[in-house]
Design an enzyme around this catalytic site. Structure first.
Site, PDB file in Angstrom:
ATOM      1  N   PHE A   1     -12.368   0.631   1.224  1.00 51.49           N
ATOM      2  CA  PHE A   1     -11.391   0.322   0.181  1.00 51.49           C
ATOM      3  C   PHE A   1     -12.048  -0.048  -1.145  1.00 51.49           C
ATOM      4  CE2 PHE A   1      -8.600  -0.272   3.823  1.00 51.49           C
ATOM      5  CZ  PHE A   1      -7.342   0.085   3.340  1.00 51.49           C
TER       6      PHE A   1
ATOM      7  N   TRP B   1     -10.800  -5.392   9.597  1.00 52.97           N
ATOM      8  CA  TRP B   1     -10.098  -5.705  10.840  1.00 52.97           C
ATOM      9  C   TRP B   1     -10.642  -4.880  12.006  1.00 52.97           C
ATOM     10  CZ3 TRP B   1      -6.978  -9.918  10.840  1.00 52.97           C
ATOM     11  CH2 TRP B   1      -6.530 -10.370   9.595  1.00 52.97           C
TER      12      TRP B   1
ATOM     13  N   TYR C   1       0.807  -1.216   0.000  1.00 55.99           N
ATOM     14  CA  TYR C   1       0.000   0.000   0.000  1.00 55.99           C
ATOM     15  C   TYR C   1       0.842   1.268   0.000  1.00 55.99           C
ATOM     16  CZ  TYR C   1      -3.967  -3.008   1.169  1.00 55.99           C
ATOM     17  OH  TYR C   1      -4.935  -3.976   1.143  1.00 55.99           O
TER      18      TYR C   1
ATOM     19  N   TRP D   1      -7.539  -4.309  -3.611  1.00 59.16           N
ATOM     20  CA  TRP D   1      -8.256  -4.399  -2.343  1.00 59.16           C
ATOM     21  C   TRP D   1      -9.103  -3.144  -2.228  1.00 59.16           C
ATOM     22  CZ3 TRP D   1      -9.082  -8.378   0.672  1.00 59.16           C
ATOM     23  CH2 TRP D   1      -9.719  -8.147   1.896  1.00 59.16           C
TER      24      TRP D   1
ATOM     25  N   GLU E   1      -2.616  -7.625  -2.713  1.00 55.50           N
ATOM     26  CA  GLU E   1      -3.447  -6.523  -2.230  1.00 55.50           C
ATOM     27  C   GLU E   1      -2.807  -5.202  -2.626  1.00 55.50           C
ATOM     28  OE1 GLU E   1      -4.640  -6.201   1.839  1.00 55.50           O
ATOM     29  OE2 GLU E   1      -5.140  -8.324   2.017  1.00 55.50           O
TER      30      GLU E   1
END
Length: 324
Positions: A273, A265, A136, A257, A208
């Site tokens: 996202f 989470w 990311y 993602w 991801e």
């Protein structure tokens, strides 16, 4: 999160990382990781010997991978960045490819880090057919061996490295709604090149990569649907990935993602996202502008006229828009 900070079950940790009833944040994460890697190695051995020939499948590991960059041009911070790569990415991928942990981890952890037996080294080595990268952002690293740092950073479990998203009060990239997830497209090419070089061109998947925006309670639905920043994120990150592929990286796939806004989470539903908006009350799923863009991107080899694409004005006015 479970054995260092104690935020997740079984909630084990020690000071200064957290306030748990029991645990040792400096040591227990090493054993937790060791057991996970051994479990992988045994499963991979079983699969390769008993099933792969007839099934034709392949097995690998996925790790969350920041691209660590030195905070300054100093030699110490450059070494800190190298150490951060090994204490994170090397911790995950060195054992299933080379059969053991990075040497620098053994130097800093000493007898605390578990050892692999000769038999374990044998079945661990080359036990993955691909490397999965969840990427990311890039982030800065500062040396803590010769510099003052926070108490939690100045520990072997952290590689004596402190990470920060800012240098001289300037963020490394545009912030997102996830802490430490800044928009730094160059990090994609850098992390892929690092993995390519260190692991001898082992096939890779970007498992991801995505952009997180704020919760709907804080932003109007129309703004969420017209997510230009998410489109820009994927455009720039894919361009960076393409450059790494042109330079010889064996990247087999790329996964955004995520398909739709998800349960994220410990953040729950507070970060979004998805390429699709999810109405939490009706469960309607509506493609955002990014969903339409990605559909056209895949069909037209990356050449997309954004002016011809518009998200709906309301999540409840879908018409024929939901055809992705």
């Amino acid at each position: 999160m479970a054995y260092e900070r104690g935020d997740y079950p079984p909630n084990r940790c020690s000071q200064p990382f957290g306030n748990c009833i029991a645990g040792n944040s400096d040591v227990e994460p090493l054993f937790a990781m060791h057991n996970m890697l051994l479990a992988h190695g045994k499963a991979a051995k079983l699969y390769h010997e008993k099933f792969q020939l007839t099934q034709g499948g392949f097995i690998g590991l996925v790790a969350h991978c920041f691209m660590y960059e030195p905070l300054t041009d100093s030699y110490l911070d450059q070494k800190a960045a190298e150490r951060a790569m090994l204490f994170n990415i090397g911790w995950s991928f060195d054992p299933p490819i080379f059969g053991d942990y990075p040497q620098v981890m053994r130097e800093y952890h000493g007898n605390d880090i578990p050892t692999f037996s000769a038999d374990e080294k044998e079945f661990m080595k080359n036990s993955i057919d691909f490397i999965g990268i969840n990427h990311y952002s890039a982030i800065y690293t500062k040396d803590c061996i010769n510099s003052s740092c926070t108490e939690t950073a100045n520990r072997a479990i952290k590689g004596f490295v402190e990470i920060t998203g800012e240098r001289n009060d300037v963020p490394i990239g545009d912030p997102t709604s996830m802490p430490r997830f800044f928009v730094v497209p160059r990090g994609m090419e850098e992390i892929v090149n690092y993995v390519k070089t260190r692991y001898n061109k082992t096939p890779m998947f970007i498992t991801e990569n995505g952009y997180s925006s704020s919760h709907v309670q804080d932003v109007k639905v129309e703004e969420i649907l017209n997510d230009f920043k998410r489109i820009e994120f994927h455009q720039t990150y894919l361009a960076s990935l393409a450059e790494a592929i042109r330079n010889g990286a064996d990247v087999r796939g790329y996964f955004i993602w995520s398909l739709m806004d998800n349960y994220e989470w410990a953040q729950g539903y507070n970060n979004r996202f998805g390429l699709h908006y999810v109405d939490r009350e009706t469960f309607d799923r509506v493609p955002k502008l990014s969903g339409r863009w990605y559909q056209e991107f895949l069909k037209d080899n990356g050449h997309v006229d954004l002016s011809a694409i518009r998200a709906p004005k309301s999540a409840h006015k879908q018409a024929d828009f939901y055809d992705v």
